[in-house]
Design a protein around this motif. Sequence first.
Motif, PDB file in Angstrom:
ATOM      1  N   LYS A 107       0.829  -1.211   0.000  1.00 34.36           N
ATOM      2  CA  LYS A 107       0.000   0.000   0.000  1.00 34.36           C
ATOM      3  C   LYS A 107       0.860   1.256   0.000  1.00 34.36           C
ATOM      4  N   SER A 108       1.804   1.311   0.951  1.00 37.73           N
ATOM      5  CA  SER A 108       2.662   2.491   1.022  1.00 37.73           C
ATOM      6  C   SER A 108       3.523   2.608  -0.225  1.00 37.73           C
ATOM      7  N   THR A 109       3.915   1.460  -0.759  1.00 34.77           N
ATOM      8  CA  THR A 109       4.732   1.465  -1.976  1.00 34.77           C
ATOM      9  C   THR A 109       3.980   2.151  -3.110  1.00 34.77           C
ATOM     10  N   TYR A 169       2.551  11.938   5.886  1.00 40.81           N
ATOM     11  CA  TYR A 169       3.303  10.689   6.037  1.00 40.81           C
ATOM     12  C   TYR A 169       2.863   9.966   7.293  1.00 40.81           C
ATOM     13  N   GLN A 170       3.243   8.684   7.343  1.00 34.75           N
ATOM     14  CA  GLN A 170       2.682   7.803   8.361  1.00 34.75           C
ATOM     15  C   GLN A 170       2.821   8.347   9.788  1.00 34.75           C
ATOM     16  N   MET A 171       3.999   8.893  10.129  1.00 34.12           N
ATOM     17  CA  MET A 171       4.180   9.379  11.493  1.00 34.12           C
ATOM     18  C   MET A 171       3.931  10.885  11.603  1.00 34.12           C
ATOM     19  N   LEU A 203      -2.878  10.421   2.200  1.00 33.55           N
ATOM     20  CA  LEU A 203      -2.649  10.153   3.620  1.00 33.55           C
ATOM     21  C   LEU A 203      -2.198   8.699   3.782  1.00 33.55           C
ATOM     22  N   ASP A 204      -1.046   8.518   4.420  1.00 36.30           N
ATOM     23  CA  ASP A 204      -0.581   7.152   4.679  1.00 36.30           C
ATOM     24  C   ASP A 204      -0.954   6.761   6.105  1.00 36.30           C
ATOM     25  N   GLU A 205      -1.863   5.816   6.214  1.00 37.00           N
ATOM     26  CA  GLU A 205      -2.300   5.271   7.504  1.00 37.00           C
ATOM     27  C   GLU A 205      -2.651   6.372   8.511  1.00 37.00           C
ATOM     28  N   PRO A 206      -3.688   7.170   8.204  1.00 39.65           N
ATOM     29  CA  PRO A 206      -4.032   8.247   9.141  1.00 39.65           C
ATOM     30  C   PRO A 206      -4.453   7.720  10.506  1.00 39.65           C
TER      31      PRO A 206
HETATM   32 MG   LIG Z   1       2.626   1.121   5.070  1.00 39.02          MG
END
Ligand SMILES: [Mg+2]
Lengths: 380, 256
Positions: free
Chosen positions: B46-48, B90-92, B167-170
């Motif tokens: 997914k992130s890729t 980004y994720q964080m 949005l990556d993994e909000p």
């Molecule tokens: Mg990911």
Amino acid sequence: MGQSVNSKSVSMTMIPAGDRSLTIRLIGRLDAFSTGSIWREAVDGVKARGWEDVVVEADGLDYIDGTGIGLLVQLRTIQTERGNRIDIKGLRPEFKRLLDMFDPSFFTNIPPENTEKKRFLEKIGYASAELFSDMKSLVSFVGEIFSALSFALKKPSQVRWKDVYLVSEKAGIDALPIIILIGFLMGLIMSFQSALTLERFGAELFVANLLGLSMFRELGPLMTSILFASRSGSAFAAEIGTMKVNDELKAISTMGINPVSFLAVPRVIAALSMTPLLTLFFIFSSLIGGAVVMLSMGYPLTAYISRVFSSLNISDFLGGMLKAVIFSIFVAGIACHRGLMTGTGASAVGESTTSAVVSGIILIAVVDGVFAVIYYCLGI
Amino acid sequence: MKEKEPIISVRNLTCAYGENVIVDDITFDVMPGEIFVIMGGSGCGKSTVLNHMIGLDIPGSGEILIDGLNIVSAQGETRLKILSKIGVMYQMGALFGSMTLLENVRLPMEEFTDLPLEAMDFIAGMKLALVGLRSYSGLMPSEISGGMKKRAAIARAMALDPGILFLDEPSAGLDPVTTAEIDEVIKGLSEDLGVTFVIVSHELSSIFNIADRVIMLDKRLKKIVAEGDPRELREHSDDPIVREFLQRKAWNKESI
Ligand SMILES: [Mg+2]
Ligand SMILES: Nc1ncnc2c1ncn2[C@@H]1O[C@H](COP(=O)(O)OP(=O)(O)O)[C@@H](O)[C@H]1O
């Protein structure tokens, strides 16, 4: 007609009608990239006089985004704060709704920024309070280290000897080249410089006495500890600080492990066993440096060696070694302390590393002064 | 919605890291204004896919059109033009730790616009208000909670009013209440501003709550195994794996 400002993709015309009212006509795209060009003029134009009525004709706008809405909200805030009216005409319904989300109450009680600048005296006060609490935490940490060390002495099986070995290798054996190099150069330079002066009195041979005495008693332990602080103290602080930033220290604590005995004790043991050896290497390389100078001046090696040791006795040697041991405990201790105290954020590790080296070197100087007094009283 | 032109068009995308193919020849469209979710198990890529869509990584093959411009081959001005249309969280969160929230949000404006400083502060304050952080604008990122960091990161991504937000993994690592708060922020921005969202998520409650359309990636097949409305897929997907993926956790949630 009033003045008009044209820019990338938005044009604004301001048309005053009498003293009371102002019409602002907007045409084009009002977005993040074009709003900047008209913001000042629009805000200043509306502020310039207390217009009772401001009319914004927005029906010529093809597009408006959050930034453009920001301008309209700003104009409306200025007008309502002064008890005047503003009428925004011709805005498409979806943008009208957005505009209404930011009704003036949104902006009335903005909390004060907590990043206000402190006054100079206030800063001094804060700094001294910080210094004081820093000293307190340092003293209590030294206490913790010593109690953990004595516990380790009683129960040596509890010490993580594998870590001691690894740290000894990294902080001790790997440091040999720089210790030897700096030692050699210092011996060479010191004896060369002092030989130049002593030559005038025909006393070049006393260079050997000078070098031996100062290296064993003072410069050997001092320089070795300073090198140790900058090479390994910084590494200790960075390693432990990175663990702190990665929440590894929290993990250690929640496992019920004491971070001081887990991380600091192996490093302190490694430091106090390695620094005396490094100090010896430093002293002997400096003596070799001195020998090179003396040989090149035509004195035989045996004369040099006997001179070096003639003015030394065992208390000079032991006194120097004791200094090295004590310095190393302080340097390693404060480095671990700084690592454990690391804050959060990307720059935190850098700060604690710098602080580890600086405080380490200051501590060395202070403790060296204490030693000078004690040795003087004891007549060593 | 189908009659509109897609705002993002991914054609025959193959993503690989070295020899390791992560997704193989996938094609999908994102429509303007929709909330589009990329879902699937951990490590399915997914992130890729997201990183390729925002131009951080270069695909093995295929093209990614954002508003008609191919981000894969874009250089210089064109690339900047595409990047000005998108915002990324980004994720964080990836907030700059040495700046206050307000300064974080202001930074893109300082770099890319000629707004006067007080205008940037004013607009940054509005952006923070949109995500409910107006009264925290003077705080440093280390002084706020994880959920607030993500909301602040959304505000920063919104700084230049891009039409598309990635949005990556909000909701990763957040409790259900905070997750719901973030979902509300996303829905609000989508309704009020018409922002298009591309969201990577595996949080089912959140997916059912916000997604207009989803695609599901599979780690083993390296393909899209399902595409459509998540609620419909849960009931009527031909693929039992997809149905199970969507039902299992939903069932778990009801049983709690
Ligand atoms: Mg990911
Ligand atoms: N920069 C990278 N280099 C090499 N392999 C990567 C890289 N990023 C991700 N991967 C691999 O790609 C796969 C998918 O990762 P990712 O897209 O992060 O999955 P997820 O669906 O959980 O977000 C994983 O097997 C991971 O090991």
